[in-house]
Design a protein around this motif. Structure first.
Motif, mmCIF file in Angstrom:
data_model
loop_
_atom_site.group_PDB
_atom_site.id
_atom_site.type_symbol
_atom_site.label_atom_id
_atom_site.label_comp_id
_atom_site.label_asym_id
_atom_site.label_seq_id
_atom_site.Cartn_x
_atom_site.Cartn_y
_atom_site.Cartn_z
ATOM 1 N N ASN A 99 0.754 5.154 0.556
ATOM 2 C CA ASN A 99 -0.064 6.232 1.116
ATOM 3 C C ASN A 99 0.462 7.569 0.619
ATOM 4 O OD1 ASN A 99 -1.917 4.862 3.278
ATOM 5 N ND2 ASN A 99 0.097 3.961 3.591
ATOM 6 N N THR A 100 -0.409 8.354 0.048
ATOM 7 C CA THR A 100 -0.017 9.649 -0.466
ATOM 8 C C THR A 100 -1.208 10.598 -0.369
ATOM 9 O OG1 THR A 100 0.942 10.794 -2.393
ATOM 10 C CG2 THR A 100 -0.633 9.029 -2.830
ATOM 11 N N SER B 68 2.279 -4.636 4.126
ATOM 12 C CA SER B 68 1.799 -4.405 5.484
ATOM 13 C C SER B 68 1.970 -5.623 6.379
ATOM 14 C CB SER B 68 0.318 -4.008 5.451
ATOM 15 O OG SER B 68 -0.459 -5.021 4.810
ATOM 16 N N GLN C 40 -6.788 12.062 0.947
ATOM 17 C CA GLN C 40 -5.821 11.020 1.315
ATOM 18 C C GLN C 40 -6.031 9.830 0.383
ATOM 19 O OE1 GLN C 40 -7.546 12.676 3.992
ATOM 20 N NE2 GLN C 40 -5.707 13.939 4.043
ATOM 21 N N THR D 265 -8.006 3.786 -2.940
ATOM 22 C CA THR D 265 -9.043 4.178 -1.983
ATOM 23 C C THR D 265 -8.803 5.624 -1.600
ATOM 24 O OG1 THR D 265 -9.213 1.919 -1.127
ATOM 25 C CG2 THR D 265 -10.089 3.681 0.253
ATOM 26 N N GLU E 114 0.847 -1.190 0.000
ATOM 27 C CA GLU E 114 0.000 0.000 0.000
ATOM 28 C C GLU E 114 0.880 1.237 0.000
ATOM 29 O OE1 GLU E 114 -2.644 -0.122 3.278
ATOM 30 O OE2 GLU E 114 -3.945 -1.658 2.405
ATOM 31 N N VAL F 120 -4.804 5.956 -0.890
ATOM 32 C CA VAL F 120 -4.108 4.689 -0.632
ATOM 33 C C VAL F 120 -4.121 3.904 -1.938
ATOM 34 C CG1 VAL F 120 -4.006 2.563 0.704
ATOM 35 C CG2 VAL F 120 -4.812 4.676 1.777
ATOM 36 N N HIS G 243 -3.336 0.532 -3.858
ATOM 37 C CA HIS G 243 -3.178 -0.890 -3.538
ATOM 38 C C HIS G 243 -2.451 -1.577 -4.699
ATOM 39 C CE1 HIS G 243 -6.103 -0.186 -0.320
ATOM 40 N NE2 HIS G 243 -6.837 0.444 -1.225
ATOM 41 N N THR H 227 -15.471 6.493 2.339
ATOM 42 C CA THR H 227 -14.380 6.117 1.439
ATOM 43 C C THR H 227 -14.925 5.961 0.032
ATOM 44 O OG1 THR H 227 -14.687 3.746 1.876
ATOM 45 C CG2 THR H 227 -13.106 4.938 3.272
#
Length: 522
Positions: free
Chosen positions: A123-124, A376, A327, A278, A121, A329, A331, A288
């Motif tokens: 995250n940005t 993760s 935000q 997401t 994942e 995510v 995948h 979401t």
């Protein structure tokens, strides 16, 4: 007379009966011993004797051994260790054997090394913008004056074919007169040419139709919205003089929006078109939205070293507004399978990564591995393990502490101390026999700085013995808390410091420079 004689004769009879019973019992017992088969006696005499322990060991510290039962330094009952008869496999130097009782008390769990897809994942953050495929810019093709403006502010909603503005343009007036002249002459070629010119000047079809019917020139021409949306970049007011090419306004359709996000250069290879994402928004917590990567821009930002991504999201309810932060995510899933182990099974040190192999029947051994990517839950193994091997995923630090003593690689002292300290904390929480006042969450000690990594706020200190923990002097790696001045730590400096245990790591929370003589005086 007859009564007395019968009483005298009964006594010898009773005595005879008792003696007969005793003699019968003795005869029966003797006959049983004589008639018992010899094999039964041998079986009884050859019954296995109770297995004797080799020694006793502390359940939370394999280094503490005793030749008799008792209590460990932590107040727990010692566990007996029996000879396993050499049944466990022997992989050479570093192989250790532990009895099943100790394995159970340590809570050892194992996992199987296997090939799986690595799912990571990223995250940005991103920001909402208009769908540029649905963004229309309004430019005039003639020069003139804005006589009437039907939209007055940026953000005003508009519907398709809604009036936007009215313009007076001498060029449009002349083009209408030429069209009427061609109609009067009934020359088809002139009529077609004049009508094409009006169309090229973007005169609405409704105005051309009305001109044919009324045969009157319109001084002010009304222009209409080409689509639904909201007004953006409104740059005119009533009375403005405009020229061809100048931007009057833009109309953006918000039924679908773009979200532009960025990933670092090292992560760009993991993202492909169609990768699921997401999205969450701060102003709508708990909600979401699922989407996917629509486009990956072909260039890299030279300043931020990032690659820009474009995401698409439907916006029927109007939740997304341009310039909102989001935000994101991402995948990602690798196309090829990778050899994976659980992340918690990996033992990371400053110069080596390793795992504890479960060889079976109580045998364990620490082996060095080379690791690759992470997600993760898992970590990729490049070298050191094979598919199907079993590794320890719980209590591996204690097993590694014992195995590393005789392995062909040097065990870092921080691993041993972290394991013992963590065992002390776990023991204090799990047993009622230890009083909470006996636990030591922090300790103060003196030591000499061996090495310093300023950027990472890490130092290696040759510390002195810790009396509270009954620990001998040892060289240990510490993390310096942000509240402590790093200038106190230089190679060779002698310091007095206090450290705490946080999540299995050692954090220095206070420090003071000391003279060597002062430390010895204490």
């Amino acid at each position: 007379m007859s009564t007395n004689n019968s009483g005298k004769n009964s006594k010898p009879i009773i005595v005879g009966i008792v003696l007969g019973a005793v003699i019968g019992s003795l005869v029966t017992f003797g006959a049983y011993n004589v008639l018992t088969p010899t094999g039964s006696k041998e079986a009884t005499s050859m019954a296995p004797a109770e297995k004797q322990p080799l020694y006793w060991v502390a359940p939370m510290d394999a280094n503490y051994k005793s030749d008799k039962p008792g209590k460990s330094p932590m107040g727990m009952d010692l566990v007996a260790v029996y000879d396993d008869g050499g049944k466990g496999p022997d992989e050479g130097a570093g192989t250790i054997r532990i009895s099943p009782d100790v394995v159970n008390n340590l809570g050892v769990r194992t996992s199987t090394v296997s090939f799986k897809s690595l799912q990571t994942e990223i995250n940005t953050v991103g920001y909402v913008t208009y769908d540029e495929d649905r963004l229309v810019h309004i430019h005039p093709r003639v020069q003139g004056w804005i006589e009437k403006l039907h939209v007055t502010a940026t953000g005003d909603p508009v519907k398709k074919d809604q009036p936007l503005y009215e313009i007076y343009s001498p060029e449009l007036v002349n083009a209408q007169e030429e069209f009427l002249l061609a109609l009067d002459r009934n020359n088809s070629r002139l009529i077609t040419a004049a009508q094409n010119r009006l169309t090229a000047l973007q005169l609405p079809k409704s105005a051309i139709t009305e001109l044919k019917q009324s045969r009157k020139v319109q001084q002010r021409i009304t222009f209409y919205a080409p689509q639904n949306g909201v007004v953006e970049n409104l740059k005119i007011r009533e009375g403005f003089f405009v020229k061809p090419g100048s931007t009057i306004m833009s109309i953006g359709d918000l039924s679908e929006v773009w979200v532009e996000a960025e990933v670092f250069e090292r992560q760009a290879g993991q993202v492909k078109t169609g990768t699921p994402v997401t999205m969450t928004l701060d102003y709508l917590p708990g909600k979401t939205w699922q989407g996917q990567v629509d486009y990956i821009y072909p260039t890299l930002d030279a300043k931020t070293r990032t690659v820009k991504l474009r995401l698409r999201f439907k916006n029927e309810k109007g939740y997304f507004k341009p310039n909102m932060f989001a935000q994101i995510v991402i995948h990602t899933t690798g196309d090829e399978s990778a050899l994976l182990i659980p992340k918690e099974a990996l033992i990371r040190t400053g110069n080596q990564d390793r795992v504890v192999l479960a060889l079976g029947e109580g045998s364990f051994k620490s082996v060095a591995v080379s690791v690759g990517r992470y997600d993760s839950e898992s970590v990729e193994i490049l070298e050191g393990l094979s598919e199907g091997e079993k590794i320890v995923s719980s209590a591996q630090f204690l097993l590694d502490s014992e195995s590393s003593k005789s392995s062909d690689f040097k065990r870092m002292s921080v691993i041993e101390e972290m394991s013992d300290a963590q065992a002390m904390v776990d023991s204090a929480e799990s047993t009622e026999k230890m009083d909470m006042s006996d636990t030591v969450p922090s300790a103060r000690v003196n030591g000499t700085v061996v090495s310093v990594m300023v950027e990472h706020r890490m130092v290696t200190i040759d510390r002195e013995a810790i009396v509270e923990w009954d620990r001998e002097a040892q060289t240990v790696d510490f993390i310096v808390d942000d509240s402590v001045d790093m200038s106190l730590f230089s190679v060779g400096a002698y310091v007095m410091f206090t450290f705490e245990i946080r999540d299995g790591n050692y954090f220095i929370v206070s420090a003071m420079a000391m003279d060597k003589a002062d430390g010895e005086g204490e």
